[in-house]
Structures are given as structure tokens and as C-alpha cells.
Design a protein around this motif. Structure first.
Motif, PDB file in Angstrom:
ATOM      1  N   SER A   1      52.681   7.887  48.550  1.00  0.00           N
ATOM      2  CA  SER A   1      52.195   7.799  49.619  1.00  0.00           C
ATOM      3  C   SER A   1      50.582   8.861  50.205  1.00  0.00           C
ATOM      4  CB  SER A   1      52.489   6.946  49.823  1.00  0.00           C
ATOM      5  OG  SER A   1      53.547   7.423  51.458  1.00  0.00           O
ATOM      6  N   ASN A   2      49.813   8.502  51.001  1.00  0.00           N
ATOM      7  CA  ASN A   2      48.867   8.995  51.310  1.00  0.00           C
ATOM      8  C   ASN A   2      49.552   9.702  52.550  1.00  0.00           C
ATOM      9  OD1 ASN A   2      46.839  11.104  51.997  1.00  0.00           O
ATOM     10  ND2 ASN A   2      46.760   9.677  53.558  1.00  0.00           N
TER      11      ASN A   2
ATOM     12  N   PRO B   1      47.669  10.948  58.310  1.00  0.00           N
ATOM     13  CA  PRO B   1      47.239  10.772  56.945  1.00  0.00           C
ATOM     14  C   PRO B   1      45.539  10.247  56.631  1.00  0.00           C
ATOM     15  CG  PRO B   1      48.913   8.895  58.296  1.00  0.00           C
ATOM     16  CD  PRO B   1      48.227  10.960  58.970  1.00  0.00           C
TER      17      PRO B   1
ATOM     18  N   CYS C   1      44.099  13.935  55.752  1.00  0.00           N
ATOM     19  CA  CYS C   1      45.280  14.064  54.894  1.00  0.00           C
ATOM     20  C   CYS C   1      44.530  13.790  52.988  1.00  0.00           C
ATOM     21  CB  CYS C   1      46.454  14.300  54.637  1.00  0.00           C
ATOM     22  SG  CYS C   1      47.247  14.429  52.891  1.00  0.00           S
ATOM     23  N   LEU C   2      43.571  12.156  53.541  1.00  0.00           N
ATOM     24  CA  LEU C   2      42.805  11.858  52.677  1.00  0.00           C
ATOM     25  C   LEU C   2      42.063  11.970  52.487  1.00  0.00           C
ATOM     26  CD1 LEU C   2      43.121   9.062  50.944  1.00  0.00           C
ATOM     27  CD2 LEU C   2      42.317   7.007  52.212  1.00  0.00           C
TER      28      LEU C   2
ATOM     29  N   VAL D   1      41.605  14.843  49.981  1.00  0.00           N
ATOM     30  CA  VAL D   1      42.202  14.563  48.563  1.00  0.00           C
ATOM     31  C   VAL D   1      40.803  13.986  48.479  1.00  0.00           C
ATOM     32  CG1 VAL D   1      43.344  13.036  47.401  1.00  0.00           C
ATOM     33  CG2 VAL D   1      44.511  13.924  48.751  1.00  0.00           C
TER      34      VAL D   1
END
Length: 163
Positions: free
Chosen positions: A24-25, A36, A39-40, A43
Motif C-alpha cells: 500500500s502507499n 503518503p 510518496c504517491l 511513484v
């Protein structure tokens, strides 16, 4: 290529995703020490840059009934760019082929091939590969035992990776 250097956080993200892309993120963010949302965003940037080509599930070939894994060396009759390109494109249409590389040396191509059993592998060589118009000959070697079969690409801080 955008010309952006791969950051230490990117390295952590890439290594974590290569171990388990289904993470999961929130868990990924915790591993890499980010919140989060950023981070997402990283990505998504890694995906958009092409550094992350795609996310896949890795299957167990034996459980899928594919007991034969082999390398196949192929020599072509005519060594033209068009002939090599045609052969390479044809490999994309064969489900038995996992990988296809154009090579230097005595062989023109190196293939990784799968089959259910020895008989179906023999049929594949005889009826598919050797029947191709530009194939001169093939040599195959069966894999007896796998000691290492990884898909992860080493990404470490300091490598000249560029996005």
C-alpha cells in the motif's frame, strides 16, 4: 527522459516496489520515510518517466504447468537488419518465449522459452522456430535447476540512473 536525478528517496521507493509492488502507499511511505501524498507523487513521477515500466504479478511456472525452461540459441540464414527485426517481432507473438535478445558472437539471438513438457518443447522447436523462413538452426539447453531467478534491477544510491 526528463533529466531529473534519481534521489535517495526514489532509490528506496524503487527497491521497495521491486520486492513487493502490491504494498500500500501508506506502507511504502512508512518504509521510505515520507508522508503518503509526496510518496504517491514520486511513484507517479517514476511511472511517468518510464523508470517504472509496469507492475506485474510473478507466477510460479511449475504451478502453472510449465515444467520445461530452456535457453535457445538461434542463428539466422540472412544477416540483414530487416531479417533480424522480423525475427524479433515474431518472438513477441509466441507465448512460449519469455525473453528474446539479439546477441553478438556465433548466435544471432538468445531466447528463454517455456513448455509444459519435453514433447511440447520439441514440437515448439520443430514446428514453430525451425519452420520460420530465416532461421538457419537452433541449439537449446534445458534448465535442470534454478539457483537464482530474480527480476529486481539493482538500484543503489550513487548509480548514474536518470529519469
Amino acid at each position: 527522459m526528463t533529466g531529473i536525478d534519481v534521489s535517495p528517496a526514489d532509490v528506496k521507493i524503487l527497491n521497495a516496489l521491486q520486492k513487493d509492488a502490491s504494498i500500500s502507499n501508506v506502507a511504502l511511505a512508512e518504509i521510505v520515510g515520507m508522508s503518503p501524498s509526496p510518496c504517491l507523487r514520486r511513484v507517479k513521477q517514476l511511472e511517468a518517466s518510464g523508470m517504472i515500466r509496469k507492475t506485474v504479478a510473478l507466477l510460479d511456472r511449475k504451478k502453472a504447468g510449465l515444467g520445461v525452461l530452456a535457453t535457445v540459441q538461434v542463428r539466422l540464414q540472412r544477416h540483414t537488419e530487416a531479417g533480424a527485426e522480423d525475427f524479433g517481432r515474431a518472438m513477441n507473438d509466441l507465448p512460449e518465449i519469455l525473453s528474446c535478445w539479439a546477441m553478438t558472437g556465433r548466435q544471432d539471438f538468445l531466447l528463454m522459452a517455456l513448455a509444459h513438457d519435453i514433447e511440447s518443447f520439441g514440437d515448439f522447436i520443430t514446428h514453430k522456430l525451425l519452420s520460420m523462413p530465416n532461421v538457419r538452426d537452433v541449439q537449446s539447453s534445458l534448465v535442470l535447476k534454478e539457483y537464482k531467478n530474480e527480476t529486481a534491477i539493482p538500484v543503489v544510491p550513487g548509480l548514474p540512473a536518470r529519469l
